[in-house]
Design an enzyme around this catalytic site. Sequence first.
Site, PDB file in Angstrom:
ATOM      1  N   ASP A  88       0.850  -1.197   0.000  1.00 22.71           N
ATOM      2  CA  ASP A  88       0.000   0.000   0.000  1.00 22.71           C
ATOM      3  C   ASP A  88       0.884   1.244   0.000  1.00 22.71           C
ATOM      4  OD1 ASP A  88      -1.758   2.071   0.358  1.00 22.71           O
ATOM      5  OD2 ASP A  88      -2.851   1.143   2.009  1.00 22.71           O
ATOM      6  N   HIS A 141       0.562   8.114   3.445  1.00 21.92           N
ATOM      7  CA  HIS A 141       1.258   7.485   4.568  1.00 21.92           C
ATOM      8  C   HIS A 141       2.747   7.826   4.646  1.00 21.92           C
ATOM      9  CE1 HIS A 141      -2.404   5.250   5.218  1.00 21.92           C
ATOM     10  NE2 HIS A 141      -2.359   4.790   3.979  1.00 21.92           N
TER      11      HIS A 141
END
Length: 228
Positions: free
Chosen positions: A198, A203
Amino acid sequence: MAKPDQVIPEKCIGFEIGRETRSYTADDTMLYAVGVGASQDPMNREDLDFTFELSENFKVLPTFGVVIGEFSSIFEGLTKCPGMPEFNPMMLLHGEQTLEIVRPIPVSGDIRSKVSIVDVADKGKGALVTTRSEKFNSSGELICVCDSKAFIRGIGGFGFKGALPVENLPSTPNRAPDATAREKTFLNQAVLYRLTGDKNPLHISPEMAAKGNFDKPILHGLCSFGFA
C-alpha cells in the site's frame, strides 16, 4: 464516461473492480511480519517463526491474508465504477476490515484475487463503500475472504443506508480486563509497512497528508490491524 453528481447505489453494488493473479515469496511474508511489528525484540524467539526462514516452525502471520494477492489499485477500480462520483483520493480512509481464513496460507505461491463492491451506505458527510476480495490459490481453491470498508469523505447525502445486515457484536464486559499488553509502533512504521504493497502517499508524504487535512502522514489502518 460521464461521472454522476452523487453515488448511485444500484450501479455500485455488484460492480466488479477487477481480477488479477500475483505471486509472492517467503521474503514478502517476512517483510509483512516485520512491517506490523514482529521481531522488534530480536530475542523474541516466538516471532522468529514469522521472520526467519530457517526457523523450524516457519509460517505466515495469519493477517498476511489482508495483503496477499491484494488487487493493485482499489482506488483506480472505484473511479471506474459507473455509480461513483469524482472524489479526492486523499479523502478516502480505510474504516473497517474483516478477514476469513478458509485454508492455511502457504509461505509462497500464486494468488488469484477477485474484488467487487458489495455495499455502499450514506454516512451523511461521506460514503461507506464495502469491497470484497476473494483470494484463490493456483489450484482454484479459496484461501481467504476479505471485506474492506472505505470511508470516502465529501460524497455523502445520497440517502441509501446500505444493504448488508447490521452485525450484532457482543458488548464489552463491564469489568477490568483479564490481562493487558503494551506494544508501541515505531515513528517510521508506516514507511516500512508501505513496502508490503500500500504505497498511498498519504502514509509517507507530508504534502499529500496535508491535502487530506492531516498534520502529518498517518499509519495504515491495516498496519494497526496486523500489529494488534
